[in-house]
Design an enzyme around this catalytic site. Structure first.
Site, mmCIF file in Angstrom:
data_model
loop_
_atom_site.group_PDB
_atom_site.id
_atom_site.type_symbol
_atom_site.label_atom_id
_atom_site.label_comp_id
_atom_site.label_asym_id
_atom_site.label_seq_id
_atom_site.Cartn_x
_atom_site.Cartn_y
_atom_site.Cartn_z
ATOM 1 N N ASP A 1 3.585 -5.282 11.733
ATOM 2 C CA ASP A 1 2.817 -4.229 11.052
ATOM 3 C C ASP A 1 3.510 -2.870 11.251
ATOM 4 O O ASP A 1 2.869 -1.854 11.501
ATOM 5 C CB ASP A 1 1.366 -4.184 11.558
ATOM 6 N N ASN B 1 0.837 -1.223 0.000
ATOM 7 C CA ASN B 1 0.000 0.000 0.000
ATOM 8 C C ASN B 1 0.859 1.255 0.000
ATOM 9 O O ASN B 1 0.766 2.106 0.875
ATOM 10 C CB ASN B 1 -0.971 0.005 1.183
#
Lengths: 307, 437
Positions: B304, B95
């Site tokens: 993450d 992303n």
């Protein structure tokens, strides 16, 4: 908690409320004097507001303060960066108090980190609206006789609790004043963790009357905070039937309150707004004195006068 | 025994994958581990007595913000942060800006990784163009360009029909799918829809926003037999769903250090720093997810790692960008909060941070041969001082950003050295061996 910054009423104590309401009574009686002469009060409104902005401006001017008003017009979405920049600028200009209204929760608290001026929260998103709750207590205390008379009375907070910063300030304020609080709303207009306040939840205003409510505190239905994709109420008609305060609810010993602006015919029927039971005009009238007191408190002039 | 051999001597070697748990020596040669045993001799040696030696940690979920937001992280700084946290392999999520959805973007990134990365870095390409959940990406061409897996991380695929075809095509392309499970009709808030949100007046996203999407993805994974990995599981129910479906498909799952150690209580500070997606959950979920990691229902820890500029975090929570730094604090936070409190064994922590994700990455990348700390395996190692204490400070972080939720926390267990392919890529103790010529 209510010393320098007025950010939240969560966790407020009975004594703190009494102090500020005593001072508000002095101001309401016209004995507040020009306590803010030589002080600069800045109104930083990042969200549209009429009554709160006007009320704060009058409160500051009546007490003799210099007032600077900054409102962000035209831009719907305010970035926090402009909030911080604005606060830093006002600080550099010598602000003694900065009154912040902002569409995001926590904006006033964030602002307080960037200035030595006292920060007064004039409403942050769905978070808090402390001065609204204080003026509500002021108006209600006058109506029942005194602040101490509030203790043990029952108040039903009715309507859109989920989106209401007023609810998040009045609930702890009513509790600190010793009042018994219940909520009246469908679950779609309550936080999912509606047990967060550990309050009873009643199914309608009729049930609130049966519960023995002394005060019906109606909240504005905040249509602007709801999306059309997942509706939270079936119709205004059904909402008004169960959660609207109507003439049939009026009793001699029941008071009706609303923080405004009112959606007439939705959360409250038009003839109730100006009825004898309604405290709504008194709430608006209380705003100036209470906010003068808050500004005197926040800037420290109130404490100096006492000492 | 070559002249370039290096002996790491006297460390407590712990590798659950190789059944090693004791003090021994390890010989590195030509980028590989060549011998494990006591009393090894060699010209160059590192005295590691008092330290622990683990297989290098593997992070299947990181955002190095390249291309597009190099002001927040680069391959150089992201990989340096990974190395400082003991990570030797990292999967980069797609992303970015532009999204990694074209073969030319993948091949460009692979070339930059070769030049700039201190650790082994793998590229996850997008499952759908622009992560929009509509058009499939050219997965076979992406794989030829060097993509290692596919994912719609950051958004998640909303339509079941679209996701099912994505899984089937990824299976044909031989690419595993990393799933970010989030239903956008439910995930309308900025924090968990719990007590803290109710009191603060912050818009909340309920646990069901994750659970509904996880259930949908797992049903499809079971039906398609695609190789899927569910990332950042943050609720007890989603963990239980993973447990139910695991035996019905080729399914693995991870959770994050922050979901294992922090709770929604932090949002009552109203600070933008604490916005993260999925949001910090109530303690019941933190405990449930931790139990699932301990029992083997959840397979890995993944960080993450999501750097953000200060200007995107010093905002009211509703306006802040979601995400936390993860690489540099992962081991220490988990060692301090889970291992030291007896909730997780050190061996299981190493299994979930190194061995299991390491096997998954090797399998997915088509590598064969030994792995872990055993002869023939690549020399990817983390050297840790378990008694070392440190305070997380913004100015001491290696990452280009400083949005760690542990800022100011004192943590126990400190990574002091990281070795990738026999070279020391992070040296916290001045060992200075194996430096590039």
């Amino acid at each position: 908690m209510l010393s320098r910054n007025f950010l939240t009423l969560e966790g407020v104590s009975r004594e703190e409320l009494r102090d500020i309401l005593d001072l508000a009574r002095v101001h309401a009686a016209g004995h507040g004097g020009l306590s803010l002469v030589g002080r600069t009060v800045c109104l930083a409104f990042f969200e549209a507001s009429t009554r709160t902005a006007v009320s704060f401006e009058l409160a500051a001017r009546r007490a003799g303060a210099d007032v600077i008003s900054i409102s962000e017009k035209g831009s719907a979405v305010q970035k926090g960066e402009s909030l911080i920049d604005t606060v830093v600028t006002l600080d550099a200009l010598g602000a003694d108090a900065i009154v912040v209204r902002h569409p995001s929760v926590g904006a006033a608290r964030l602002a307080a980190r960037y200035t030595d001026a006292a920060v007064v929260n004039a409403g942050d998103g769905c978070g808090q609206h402390p001065t609204q709750a204080l003026l509500d207590l002021h108006a209600l205390s006058n109506a029942v006789g005194s602040f101490d008379e509030l203790c043990g009375r029952k108040v039903a907070v009715v309507g859109d609790v989920l989106h209401s910063r007023v609810a998040r300030s009045v609930i702890p304020a009513f509790q600190a004043a010793g009042m018994e609080v219940a909520l009246v709303a469908p679950e779609t207009l309550l936080p999912s963790e509606n047990g967060a306040w550990e309050l009873p939840i009643l199914p309608s205003v009729d049930d609130a009357i049966d519960w023995g409510a002394d005060v019906l505190y109606a909240l504005r239905l905040q249509n602007e905070r709801m999306t059309s994709e997942s509706p939270r109420i079936p119709s205004v008609a059904e909402y008004a039937r169960y959660y609207g305060v109507a003439r049939r609810h009026l009793r001699d010993d029941v008071l009706v309150m609303h923080p405004g602006p009112v959606n007439r015919g939705v959360e409250i029927s038009g003839d109730v707004v100006l009825s004898d039971s309604s405290l709504i005009p008194a709430q608006v009238a209380a705003g100036v004195a209470v906010r003068s007191a808050v500004l005197a408190y926040a800037t420290g002039v109130a404490q100096k006068a006492v000492a | 025994m070559g002249a370039q051999d290096l002996i790491i001597r006297g460390a407590h070697v712990l590798d659950p994958g190789s059944n090693l748990d004791g003090i021994t020596d390890v010989r590195l040669s030509a980028g590989r581990i060549t011998e494990v045993g006591e009393g090894l001799r060699g010209v160059r040696a590192l005295d590691a007595s008092g330290l622990h030696l683990f297989p290098g940690f593997v992070d299947v979920h990181a955002h190095w913000r390249t291309p597009g937001r190099e002001d927040e992280e680069t391959i150089e700084t992201g990989s340096a942060a990974a190395a400082a946290g003991g990570f030797t392999s990292v999967v980069m999520m797609p992303n970015t800006d532009p999204v990694i959805d074209k073969p030319v973007v993948v091949s460009g990134l692979v070339r930059r990784i070769e030049r700039e990365s201190r650790v082994r870095a793998y590229v996850s390409a997008a499952l759908h163009e622009g992560l929009e959940g509509k058009r499939l990406t050219e997965m076979r061409l992406l794989k030829e360009a060097g993509a290692f897996c596919v994912s719609d991380d950051g958004l998640g695929t909303q339509s079941a029909g679209v996701l099912r075809n994505g899984m089937l095509y990824a299976k044909s392309a031989g690419l595993p799918v990393i799933l970010h499970c989030e239903d956008h009709t439910l995930a309308t808030g900025v924090v968990h829809d719990g007590v803290a949100a109710a009191l603060a007046g912050l818009p909340g996203s309920p646990g069901s926003a994750e659970d509904v999407a996880t259930a949908m993805a797992l049903v499809l994974a079971a039906e398609t037999s695609a190789k899927v990995h569910v990332t950042h599981v943050s609720t007890a129910l989603s963990a239980a769903l993973v447990g139910f479906f695991k035996v019905r498909g080729d399914i693995t799952a991870d959770t994050t250090p922050h979901h294992l150690t922090l709770t929604e209580e932090l949002v009552s500070t109203l600070e933008g720093l604490y916005r993260v997606n999925p949001p910090l959950r109530p303690d019941e979920d933190r405990i449930g997810v931790g139990d699932a990691l301990a029992s083997g229902i959840l397979d890995f820890v993944a960080t993450d790692h999501a750097p953000h500029a200060a200007s995107e975090k010093e905002l009211p929570l509703e306006e802040a960008a979601p995400g936390f730094l993860g690489h540099e604090t992962a081991f220490s936070a988990l060692y301090t909060d889970l291992v030291q409190s007896g909730k997780l064994s050190l061996s299981r922590l190493i299994e979930t941070m190194a061995s299991a994700p390491g096997r998954w990455v090797r399998e997915a990348s088509g590598a064969s041969g030994a792995c872990g700390i055993c002869p023939g395996a690549p020399a990817d190692l983390a050297l840790v001082d378990l008694s070392g204490e440190w305070t997380v400070r913004a100015d001491a972080l290696v990452s280009r950003s400083s949005n760690s939720p542990y800022l100011g926390r004192r943590l126990k267990g400190r990574v002091v050295g990281t070795v990738v392919g026999g070279e020391m890529v992070y040296d916290g103790i001045g060992a200075k061996f194996g430096a590039r010529a």
